[in-house]
Design an enzyme around this catalytic site. Structure first.
Site, PDB file in Angstrom:
ATOM      1  N   GLU A   1       0.816  -1.148   0.046  1.00 28.37           N
ATOM      2  CA  GLU A   1      -0.080   0.178   0.032  1.00 28.37           C
ATOM      3  C   GLU A   1       0.675   1.415   0.126  1.00 28.37           C
ATOM      4  OE1 GLU A   1      -2.649  -0.406   3.098  1.00 28.37           O
ATOM      5  OE2 GLU A   1      -3.466  -2.557   2.655  1.00 28.37           O
TER       6      GLU A   1
ATOM      7  N   GLU B   1      -6.310 -10.705  -0.703  1.00 21.66           N
ATOM      8  CA  GLU B   1      -7.135 -10.406   0.488  1.00 21.66           C
ATOM      9  C   GLU B   1      -8.607 -10.356   0.279  1.00 21.66           C
ATOM     10  OE1 GLU B   1      -5.623  -6.998   2.578  1.00 21.66           O
ATOM     11  OE2 GLU B   1      -3.414  -7.617   2.259  1.00 21.66           O
TER      12      GLU B   1
ATOM     13  N   HIS C   1     -10.541  -6.060  -1.662  1.00 28.69           N
ATOM     14  CA  HIS C   1     -11.788  -5.947  -0.643  1.00 28.69           C
ATOM     15  C   HIS C   1     -12.666  -5.209  -1.345  1.00 28.69           C
ATOM     16  CE1 HIS C   1      -8.851  -7.212   2.466  1.00 28.69           C
ATOM     17  NE2 HIS C   1      -8.077  -6.291   2.406  1.00 28.69           N
TER      18      HIS C   1
ATOM     19  N   ASN D   1       1.890  -5.420  -2.896  1.00 25.63           N
ATOM     20  CA  ASN D   1       0.405  -5.439  -2.614  1.00 25.63           C
ATOM     21  C   ASN D   1      -0.184  -4.360  -2.481  1.00 25.63           C
ATOM     22  OD1 ASN D   1      -1.444  -7.433  -1.892  1.00 25.63           O
ATOM     23  ND2 ASN D   1      -1.111  -6.759   0.284  1.00 25.63           N
TER      24      ASN D   1
ATOM     25  N   ASP E   1     -12.199 -10.332   0.122  1.00 23.06           N
ATOM     26  CA  ASP E   1     -13.422 -10.528   0.831  1.00 23.06           C
ATOM     27  C   ASP E   1     -14.429  -9.642   0.112  1.00 23.06           C
ATOM     28  OD1 ASP E   1     -12.060  -8.730   3.831  1.00 23.06           O
ATOM     29  OD2 ASP E   1     -12.606  -7.780   1.821  1.00 23.06           O
TER      30      ASP E   1
HETATM   31  O1  G3I Z   1      -3.591  -7.522  19.300  1.00 30.25           O
HETATM   32  C1  G3I Z   1      -4.162  -6.406  20.012  1.00 30.25           C
HETATM   33  C2  G3I Z   1      -4.735  -6.706  21.223  1.00 30.25           C
HETATM   34  O2  G3I Z   1      -3.553  -6.912  22.217  1.00 30.25           O
HETATM   35  C3  G3I Z   1      -5.498  -5.294  21.688  1.00 30.25           C
HETATM   36  O3  G3I Z   1      -6.107  -5.542  22.839  1.00 30.25           O
HETATM   37  C4  G3I Z   1      -6.419  -4.780  20.591  1.00 30.25           C
HETATM   38  C5  G3I Z   1      -7.231  -3.511  21.204  1.00 30.25           C
HETATM   39  O4  G3I Z   1      -6.418  -2.665  20.851  1.00 30.25           O
HETATM   40  O5  G3I Z   1      -5.871  -4.666  19.277  1.00 30.25           O
HETATM   41  C6  G3I Z   1      -5.228  -5.851  18.955  1.00 30.25           C
HETATM   42  O6  G3I Z   1      -4.390  -5.635  17.772  1.00 30.25           O
HETATM   43  C7  G3I Z   1      -5.315  -5.504  16.685  1.00 30.25           C
HETATM   44  C8  G3I Z   1      -4.666  -6.377  15.574  1.00 30.25           C
HETATM   45  O7  G3I Z   1      -5.511  -5.998  14.411  1.00 30.25           O
HETATM   46  C9  G3I Z   1      -5.091  -7.721  15.948  1.00 30.25           C
HETATM   47  O8  G3I Z   1      -6.360  -8.149  16.118  1.00 30.25           O
HETATM   48  C10 G3I Z   1      -5.090  -4.063  16.172  1.00 30.25           C
HETATM   49  O9  G3I Z   1      -5.574  -3.161  17.103  1.00 30.25           O
HETATM   50  C11 G3I Z   1      -5.880  -3.878  14.831  1.00 30.25           C
HETATM   51  O10 G3I Z   1      -5.483  -2.571  14.146  1.00 30.25           O
HETATM   52  C12 G3I Z   1      -5.234  -4.952  13.776  1.00 30.25           C
HETATM   53  O11 G3I Z   1      -6.336  -4.740  12.645  1.00 30.25           O
HETATM   54  C13 G3I Z   1      -5.811  -5.329  11.609  1.00 30.25           C
HETATM   55  C14 G3I Z   1      -5.396  -4.198  10.324  1.00 30.25           C
HETATM   56  O12 G3I Z   1      -4.752  -5.033   9.145  1.00 30.25           O
HETATM   57  C15 G3I Z   1      -4.129  -3.481  10.822  1.00 30.25           C
HETATM   58  O13 G3I Z   1      -3.164  -4.127  10.904  1.00 30.25           O
HETATM   59  C16 G3I Z   1      -6.901  -6.248  10.793  1.00 30.25           C
HETATM   60  O14 G3I Z   1      -7.024  -7.404  11.975  1.00 30.25           O
HETATM   61  C17 G3I Z   1      -6.330  -6.982   9.654  1.00 30.25           C
HETATM   62  O15 G3I Z   1      -7.392  -7.743   8.980  1.00 30.25           O
HETATM   63  C18 G3I Z   1      -6.066  -5.890   8.605  1.00 30.25           C
HETATM   64  O16 G3I Z   1      -5.618  -6.210   7.489  1.00 30.25           O
HETATM   65  C19 G3I Z   1      -5.124  -5.291   6.615  1.00 30.25           C
HETATM   66  C20 G3I Z   1      -3.877  -5.718   5.945  1.00 30.25           C
HETATM   67  O17 G3I Z   1      -2.895  -5.942   6.788  1.00 30.25           O
HETATM   68  C21 G3I Z   1      -3.607  -4.840   4.507  1.00 30.25           C
HETATM   69  N1  G3I Z   1      -4.632  -4.936   3.601  1.00 30.25           N
HETATM   70  C22 G3I Z   1      -5.743  -4.141   4.431  1.00 30.25           C
HETATM   71  C23 G3I Z   1      -6.123  -5.240   5.283  1.00 30.25           C
HETATM   72  C24 G3I Z   1      -7.407  -4.799   6.167  1.00 30.25           C
HETATM   73  O18 G3I Z   1      -7.396  -3.499   6.641  1.00 30.25           O
END
Ligand code: G3I
Length: 698
Positions: free
Chosen positions: A519, A625, A596, A560, A627
């Site tokens: 990105e 990715e 997405h 990506n 969905d």
């Molecule tokens: O693990 C922590 C947890 O300890 C904490 O309590 C909680 C609340 O703050 O956060 C948890 O981390 C979260 C993580 O997902 C794991 O669940 C982050 O806040 C949250 O921001 C993170 O979101 C991910 C997002 O990328 C940002 O990294 C999504 O699950 C994931 O599906 C999403 O995936 C991205 C790809 O990497 C790139 N392309 C877009 C896609 C969708 O945004």
């Protein structure tokens, strides 16, 4: 008189917006109600309240000179707005064209310099090596499960330290369309902002009153507000940010305040206010808040599978809640989580179908009269309930030498339904992406601290079920640990390359496919602002791929991105980027199309065209990715989109894989829109059957 200047940021082929920095206006006053505990919450200029080096209340101007608190900086209009110097280039100067054009600064085929020696941060060592898991925590089985060693230091890192706080509020940033002429329409500003200090248990009230020098009402909004804070509308064009921090909030955090011009809302000015929370001299003055029990969703599990439920006690005062399960199932064990003492881990193996309602009580560490109660519903199904008709997706894909996969929810092996999740995923897919387990903020939360266990466990599971692991992602503009965001721009190439090298070295034999850069482009095809662009210019992309090739010569390296699957400026910008990278001899093997989308997606021809444009560059295509958001009523439309995109991929010889971003709605990043092929209770949806049908066709 302090005359601020506009420091134009270097224009890296900027997209359709220009960003400039404004020196802050001065003239500081803001409303702070005295704390309930009588602590002094007056603002300081960054020195601790008891310091004798800087009298509190004396704000500092950008150049460090103490500024008057009575007469705001005068721009000649007497209203304290930031000065806007003459614009050197006339308004008709064309904005920098959006989209990567021209050649990078690096001449073609420029080799990398050696990695920093000594390294900029300590390399992973034995202390970082996860240890075999002994406590009954893992649900999934059949592979060696490891856990990170508890670290003596907190893996938290305040993005801002005392030095940043003492420096006073930073320069506001002007974000405006390239044709904006600040002489004609002066940007709004917020005259009364500065960093603030508040004591835990006290109430901070930050009054925010933006002004538009040309009249009218400037808009405002905030980002980064902490849980429990509120943003009151005073119904007089001003707002008040209200927050009562507690013990766990001690430290320095940023609150981003935006204001938008009344005439042109695209003209925006952004301020970063640092809020420093200190402990009061007498901590007993802080209100003891009742405990909570973290939401444990109703679960669906399978007879005979080990069920592991992590029950987390919460307490806003930061104390440990005493948890108890009043009616544990037969043979259940309850142990404290080895890495997080707030969590009690309940483990049991259900031996018959039915519904279990587990009653949990959590008591406050200081006052047992304060408690919380929660019931966790566990639905136990027989194995036959989850049987799927027809061939498994991976069997059909293997027969066509194709990869069908998903992105694995982090630490699924520790989730209550982890065994069921792992069983279905292992039966259906032959490639798996790491949704979050290999992102920088997960792997390397502090300089020299590495937390490999989540990624190691996913790799071990994948290999136990003969799946290829797709690494995601090495270089991204977000999900970065705070310490990386605070690195000096000049040091960022070294940090980026060290990170790439360390991760690829560890997984050299386990992960053959990597999203190296993720990105990098904006919607209009320009470069996305990031700490990497700031540190290295656009060349960071080439440098990242070169380092990846050097560290993992056999790996397949992918760029990506999202919203590149149809005609538009972003897809065009991507083509220009790829052509430039290739002209420079950059090692690059393929492009990941995230896709997405929603159930009304119908641009299949454009998708096929864009896949072909990539193939004509002799690059492979990956759907990385996928969905498809939908609603229960529209699951057939969703299925058509899944099938249509799979068809486009199968009909493009260079399209190697189709991966969805998760496979059960339960763990989707946008679960509320049920975008995946299985529902939250692992029932296959029409989309699953559509993929099965299409993969089975010739
Ligand atoms: O693990 C922590 C947890 O300890 C904490 O309590 C909680 C609340 O703050 O956060 C948890 O981390 C979260 C993580 O997902 C794991 O669940 C982050 O806040 C949250 O921001 C993170 O979101 C991910 C997002 O990328 C940002 O990294 C999504 O699950 C994931 O599906 C999403 O995936 C991205 C790809 O990497 C790139 N392309 C877009 C896609 C969708 O945004």
């Amino acid at each position: 008189m302090l005359v601020p200047v506009l420091a134009y940021r270097r224009r890296y082929l900027l997209a359709a917006r220009s960003r400039t920095r404004l020196a802050p206006s001065l003239g500081l006053s803001f409303v702070l109600s005295l704390a309930a505990c009588g602590g002094d919450t007056s603002s300081t200029d960054g020195e601790p309240a008891d310091s004798d080096t800087a009298p509190s209340g004396t704000p500092r101007a950008p150049d460090g000179m103490p500024a008057s608190t009575s007469t705001p900086m005068n721009d000649g209009t007497g209203n304290g707005a930031p000065d806007v110097p003459a614009i050197t280039d006339s308004p008709e100067t064309p904005a920098t064209p959006a989209g990567p054009v021209g050649t990078p600064e690096r001449p073609p085929d420029t080799a990398l310099t050696p990695l920093p020696a000594p390294p900029l941060t300590p390399a992973p060592d034995a202390r970082d090596e996860p240890r075999p898991l002994t406590e009954p925590r893992s649900t999934a089985s059949g592979f060696p499960v490891v856990e990170n060693r508890p670290r003596s230091i907190e893996d938290t890192f305040s993005e801002f330290g005392e030095a940043e706080f003492a420096a006073g509020i930073g320069e506001p940033v002007l974000d405006a369309p390239p044709d904006h002429d600040p002489r004609r329409n002066r940007p709004p500003y917020i005259p009364d902002l500065d960093n603030v200090t508040v004591f835990a248990g006290s109430t901070l009230e930050l009054h925010i009153a933006p002004l538009d020098p040309d009249g009218g009402v400037a808009g405002q909004w905030i980002e980064g507000s902490p849980p429990g804070s509120i943003y009151l509308d005073n119904l007089d064009t001003t707002r008040t940010f209200v927050w009562r921090p507690l013990e766990p909030d001690v430290g320095i955090r940023a609150l981003t305040v935006h204001t938008a011009d009344s005439e042109d809302p695209e003209v925006r000015v952004t301020y970063t206010v640092l809020i420093r929370v200190l402990m009061p001299a007498d901590p007993s003055t802080i209100e003891n808040r009742p405990p909570g029990i973290d939401l444990v969703e109703p679960q669906t599990v399978r007879v005979g599978d080990p069920v592991v439920i992590g029950i987390k006690g919460t307490d806003l005062n930061g104390t440990l809640t005493e948890l108890e399960v009043l009616n544990p199932p037969p043979g259940a064990t309850l142990v404290t989580h080895p890495e997080d003492p707030r969590i009690r881990v309940l483990r049991f193996v259900p031996d018959a179908p039915g519904t279990l309602d587990l009653d949990v009580v959590g008591r406050d560490a200081r006052d047992p009269e304060l408690f919380a109660e929660k019931t966790i519903r566990v639905t136990v199904r027989s194995p036959g309930h989850f049987a799927r008709e027809g061939a498994r997706l991976r069997e059909l894909a293997d027969a066509r030498d194709f990869l069908i996969g998903f992105a694995a929810a982090p630490d699924f092996d520790t989730r209550p339904d982890g065994a069921l999740y792992a069983a279905i995923a292992g039966e259906e897919f032959n490639i798996v992406s790491t949704e979050n387990s290999m992102k920088w903020d997960t792997l390397n939360p502090l300089p020299g601290v590495y937390r490999w266990a989540s990624a190691d466990n996913l790799v071990a599971w994948a290999h136990s079920r003969d799946l290829i692991v797709h690494g995601h992602t090495l270089v991204w503009y977000t999900q970065l640990p705070a310490w990386v965001k605070r690195t000096e721009p000049a040091m960022r190439e070294g940090h980026m390359r060290e990170h790439i090298d360390r991760v690829l070295t560890r997984y050299a034999d386990d992960v053959p496919l990597w999203d190296v850069v993720n990105e990098s482009l904006e919607a209009d095809g320009g470069y996305r602002d990031s700490i990497w662009l700031e540190g290295m210019g656009p060349d960071y992309i080439e440098i990242a791929f070169r380092q990846a090739r050097a560290s993992a010569p056999e790996a397949t390296l992918i760029y990506n991105d999202y919203d590149i699957g149809w005609a538009g400026p972003k897809a065009d910008g991507l083509l220009r980027l790829l052509e430039r990278l290739q002209a420079n001899g950059t090692p690059l093997d393929g492009v990941g199309f995230q896709l997405h989308v929603s159930d009304d997606f119908d641009r299949f021809d454009e998708l096929a065209e864009n896949f072909r444009r990539i193939a004509l560059l002799d690059l492979d295509v990956y759907v990385t990715e996928l969905d498809v958001t939908t609603s229960v009523e529209a699951e057939n439309a969703q299925a058509e989109v899944y099938e249509g995109i799979l068809s486009v991929c199968l009909e493009e010889p260079r399209c190697k894989a189709l991966q969805s971003w998760g496979f059960t709605d339960r763990y989707s990043w946008r679960a509320e829109d049920t975008p995946l092929m299985f529902d939250r209770d692992y029932t296959p949806k029409p989309a699953y059957r559509a993929l099965q049908r299409r993969l089975g066709e010739n």
